[in-house]
Design an enzyme around this catalytic site. Structure first.
Site, PDB file in Angstrom:
ATOM      1  CE  LYS A 156      29.061  18.492 -22.270  1.00 52.18           C
ATOM      2  NZ  LYS A 156      29.466  19.453 -23.336  1.00 52.18           N
ATOM      3  CD  GLU A 232      40.200   6.761 -25.621  1.00 52.23           C
ATOM      4  OE1 GLU A 232      41.354   7.234 -25.733  1.00 52.23           O
ATOM      5  OE2 GLU A 232      39.960   5.558 -25.739  1.00 52.23           O
ATOM      6  CB  CYS A 266      44.468  13.483 -27.353  1.00 49.34           C
ATOM      7  SG  CYS A 266      43.735  12.399 -28.571  1.00 49.34           S
TER       8      CYS A 266
HETATM    9  P1  NAD Z   1      37.590  19.374 -21.724  1.00 52.75           P
HETATM   10  O1  NAD Z   1      37.943  18.329 -20.741  1.00 52.75           O
HETATM   11  O2  NAD Z   1      37.620  20.783 -21.296  1.00 52.75           O
HETATM   12  O3  NAD Z   1      36.109  19.120 -22.261  1.00 52.75           O
HETATM   13  C1  NAD Z   1      35.697  17.873 -22.756  1.00 52.75           C
HETATM   14  C2  NAD Z   1      34.198  17.733 -22.607  1.00 52.75           C
HETATM   15  O4  NAD Z   1      33.851  17.755 -21.213  1.00 52.75           O
HETATM   16  C3  NAD Z   1      33.413  18.883 -23.245  1.00 52.75           C
HETATM   17  O5  NAD Z   1      32.215  18.352 -23.780  1.00 52.75           O
HETATM   18  C4  NAD Z   1      33.114  19.784 -22.058  1.00 52.75           C
HETATM   19  O6  NAD Z   1      31.974  20.590 -22.266  1.00 52.75           O
HETATM   20  C5  NAD Z   1      32.895  18.776 -20.967  1.00 52.75           C
HETATM   21  N1  NAD Z   1      33.117  19.293 -19.622  1.00 52.75           N
HETATM   22  C6  NAD Z   1      33.956  20.268 -19.217  1.00 52.75           C
HETATM   23  N2  NAD Z   1      33.872  20.455 -17.892  1.00 52.75           N
HETATM   24  C7  NAD Z   1      32.969  19.551 -17.424  1.00 52.75           C
HETATM   25  C8  NAD Z   1      32.456  19.241 -16.138  1.00 52.75           C
HETATM   26  N3  NAD Z   1      32.850  19.878 -15.037  1.00 52.75           N
HETATM   27  N4  NAD Z   1      31.541  18.252 -16.028  1.00 52.75           N
HETATM   28  C9  NAD Z   1      31.136  17.588 -17.114  1.00 52.75           C
HETATM   29  N5  NAD Z   1      31.572  17.841 -18.365  1.00 52.75           N
HETATM   30  C10 NAD Z   1      32.481  18.807 -18.516  1.00 52.75           C
HETATM   31  O7  NAD Z   1      38.500  19.103 -22.992  1.00 52.75           O
HETATM   32  P2  NAD Z   1      38.542  19.926 -24.373  1.00 52.75           P
HETATM   33  O8  NAD Z   1      39.256  21.193 -24.131  1.00 52.75           O
HETATM   34  O9  NAD Z   1      37.188  19.955 -25.008  1.00 52.75           O
HETATM   35  O10 NAD Z   1      39.433  18.944 -25.252  1.00 52.75           O
HETATM   36  C11 NAD Z   1      40.800  18.926 -25.206  1.00 52.75           C
HETATM   37  C12 NAD Z   1      41.281  17.783 -24.319  1.00 52.75           C
HETATM   38  O11 NAD Z   1      40.748  16.554 -24.769  1.00 52.75           O
HETATM   39  C13 NAD Z   1      42.782  17.620 -24.379  1.00 52.75           C
HETATM   40  O12 NAD Z   1      43.283  17.358 -23.089  1.00 52.75           O
HETATM   41  C14 NAD Z   1      42.956  16.390 -25.277  1.00 52.75           C
HETATM   42  O13 NAD Z   1      44.151  15.687 -25.099  1.00 52.75           O
HETATM   43  C15 NAD Z   1      41.781  15.583 -24.906  1.00 52.75           C
HETATM   44  N6  NAD Z   1      41.457  14.628 -25.958  1.00 52.75           N
HETATM   45  C16 NAD Z   1      41.692  13.311 -25.736  1.00 52.75           C
HETATM   46  C17 NAD Z   1      41.441  12.392 -26.734  1.00 52.75           C
HETATM   47  C18 NAD Z   1      41.702  10.931 -26.526  1.00 52.75           C
HETATM   48  O14 NAD Z   1      41.205  10.161 -27.311  1.00 52.75           O
HETATM   49  N7  NAD Z   1      42.442  10.524 -25.517  1.00 52.75           N
HETATM   50  C19 NAD Z   1      40.922  12.828 -27.962  1.00 52.75           C
HETATM   51  C20 NAD Z   1      40.684  14.189 -28.154  1.00 52.75           C
HETATM   52  C21 NAD Z   1      40.946  15.081 -27.127  1.00 52.75           C
END
Ligand code: NAD
Length: 449
Positions: A156, A232, A266
């Protein structure tokens, strides 16, 4: 099926409509993954490796198309998009090489009488959930090791960036990935789709990349079935400059660590700790580079509001804006910004900025600075610039972070274990470790009498 809109952050225009997946679509994807699993899990490692290698070649050959798609739906610059395509392709090359290293262990029990054979089995159907900031790389960093291990997947992508994931799925089909091995469900109801997967007994793995907040929710949901999880999550990377660091190189590294992807990484440097003796010099050089820097747009209007709120609070608390870069009139932009007179307790230092703002904290005492660095629930990446390698490594070893750039502004490398300490995550991606995340360890205790 209904659909939802995908926007271009640089123009705010709708660029596509994609299917809006529901719980029923989520279950259909698991049905397909379950049907494909027995054959894929028992396909010869070399055959799986060759499919992955072909995927690497097709992604490289399709760089321009894929990069254009990433820029259109994510907003990042064309150069950043091309770099992401190269990085995402590398996971297929690396894991095509790892797919055939099917090692195990063979040992004797200390008491004698038995021999122990240790092997690794594919964990099963893996649910992959990815963010919008690296729409290609965050998907391939999971798909490639999962397929190398013999797993089938349901993916997803983030609602903001589904087009890149769909394009990668098409390339995988062209590379020879059999039907049902990779199944993408696009949706703007992520909880509905992901909850369905987490509740399905056939799904054995969750690999999530995204915010720590959503990570907490998914870990709680995964507890019900003791699901194997890799997480992650968010970061709050410190960027440390010592008094004897090479400042030209530190500023060049700071530009990459802070502004790659407009700060929406991130691993982005989130707080700068600059030794008081070189503070003015560093700020002057970093500021001059920022004055000329045109950043890409942020992902959404909400993201712009969030970043500007953090800067407003910092200024209200006493920080000063010394430099800002140019921005276009339209689109979801926030200018590259340098902030000085920042204190460790400010919200902009404690929270993930996810935008092009560099707050600078001055330090003199190394132990005090390290205590401030480690006073965070996050521990993903960190950067250290120092004149002597032994100082850089001493500082690096004291930082609670999974990855430390030593006189470098980039840490990502498909051959190295990517991941965080503390609330930045669980498990590692890339390297040999990334394959193990999609395997169960099994041993045979063999009677030897
Ligand atoms: P997010 O947590 O809002 O979303 C990530 C994913 O989860 C998306 O696919 C989203 O649709 C899904 N999602 C959101 N709410 C959900 C729920 N209640 N249940 C199931 N799935 C759900 O994050 P974002 O805004 O897309 O990305 C930014 C974040 O990701 C930042 O905090 C960044 O640091 C982190 N990030 C971490 C890494 C790493 O490798 N550690 C890499 C890239 C981004």
């Amino acid at each position: 099926m209904t659909s939802f809109a995908v926007y271009n952050p640089a123009t705010e225009a709708v660029i596509a409509e994609v299917p809006n997946g529901t719980a029923a679509d989520a279950t259909a994807a698991v049905d397909a993954a379950a049907k494909a699993f027995p054959d894929w899990a028992t396909t010869a490692p070399r055959a799986r490796a060759e499919v992955l290698r072909k995927a690497y070649e097709l992604i490289i050959a399709g760089t321009e198309n894929l990069a254009a798609l990433i820029t259109a739906e994510n907003g990042k610059s064309e150069a950043d998009a091309r770099a992401e395509v190269a990085y995402s392709a590398e996971f297929f090359r690396w894991f095509s090489e790892e797919a055939v290293r099917t090692d195990g262990e063979y040992g004797s029990s200390p008491a004698g009488g038995t021999r122990t054979i240790v092997t690794h089995q594919p964990v099963g159907i893996a649910a992959l959930v990815t963010p919008w900031n690296f729409p290609a790389a965050m998907a391939t960093r999971k798909i490639a090791p999962a397929l190398a291990a013999g797993c089938t997947v349901v993916l997803k992508p983030a609602s903001e960036t589904p087009l890149t994931a769909l394009a990668i799925a098409d390339l995988l089909t062209a590379a020879g990935v059999p039907e049902g091995v990779v199944n993408v469900v696009t949706t703007d109801s992520p909880a509905e789709v992901v909850t369905t997967w987490l509740a399905d007994d056939r799904v054995r793995k969750l690999s999530f990349t995204g915010s720590t907040r959503v990570g907490h929710t998914l870990l709680r949901q995964s507890a019900d079935r003791v699901l194997n999880t890799s997480m992650e999550l968010g970061g709050n990377a410190p960027f440390i400059v010592t008094a004897d660091a090479d400042l030209d190189s530190a500023v060049a590294g700071a530009m990459i660590a802070k502004f790659r992807n407009g700060g929406q990484a991130c691993t982005a440097a989130n707080r700068f700790f600059v030794h008081a003796d070189v503070l003015d010099d560093f700020v002057a050089r970093f500021g001059a580079a920022i004055d000329k820097l045109e950043v890409a747009p942020l992902i959404s209007a909400k993201a712009v509001t969030g970043v500007s709120g953090l800067v407003d609070d910092a200024v209200a608390d006493g920080a000063r804006i010394t430099n800002t870069g140019p921005v276009p009139a339209d689109g979801w932009y926030y200018p590259a910004t340098l902030l000085v007179d920042v204190e460790p307790g400010f919200r902009i230092v404690r929270e993930e900025i996810f935008g092009p703002v560099a707050p600078i904290i001055s330090w003199r005492d190394e132990q005090e600075m390290l205590a401030q660095v480690n006073d965070s629930e996050y521990g993903l990446a960190a950067y250290v610039y120092a004149g002597r390698l032994q100082d850089a490594l001493r500082i690096a070893e004291s930082i609670e972070a999974g990855m430390v750039g030593v006189n470098r502004g980039v840490v990502s490398d498909p051959a190295a274990p990517f991941g965080g300490f503390k609330q930045s995550g669980l498990g590692r991606e890339g390297a040999r470790d990334g394959l193990r995340e999609f395997q169960e360890t099994q041993f045979f205790s063999v009677d030897w009498t």
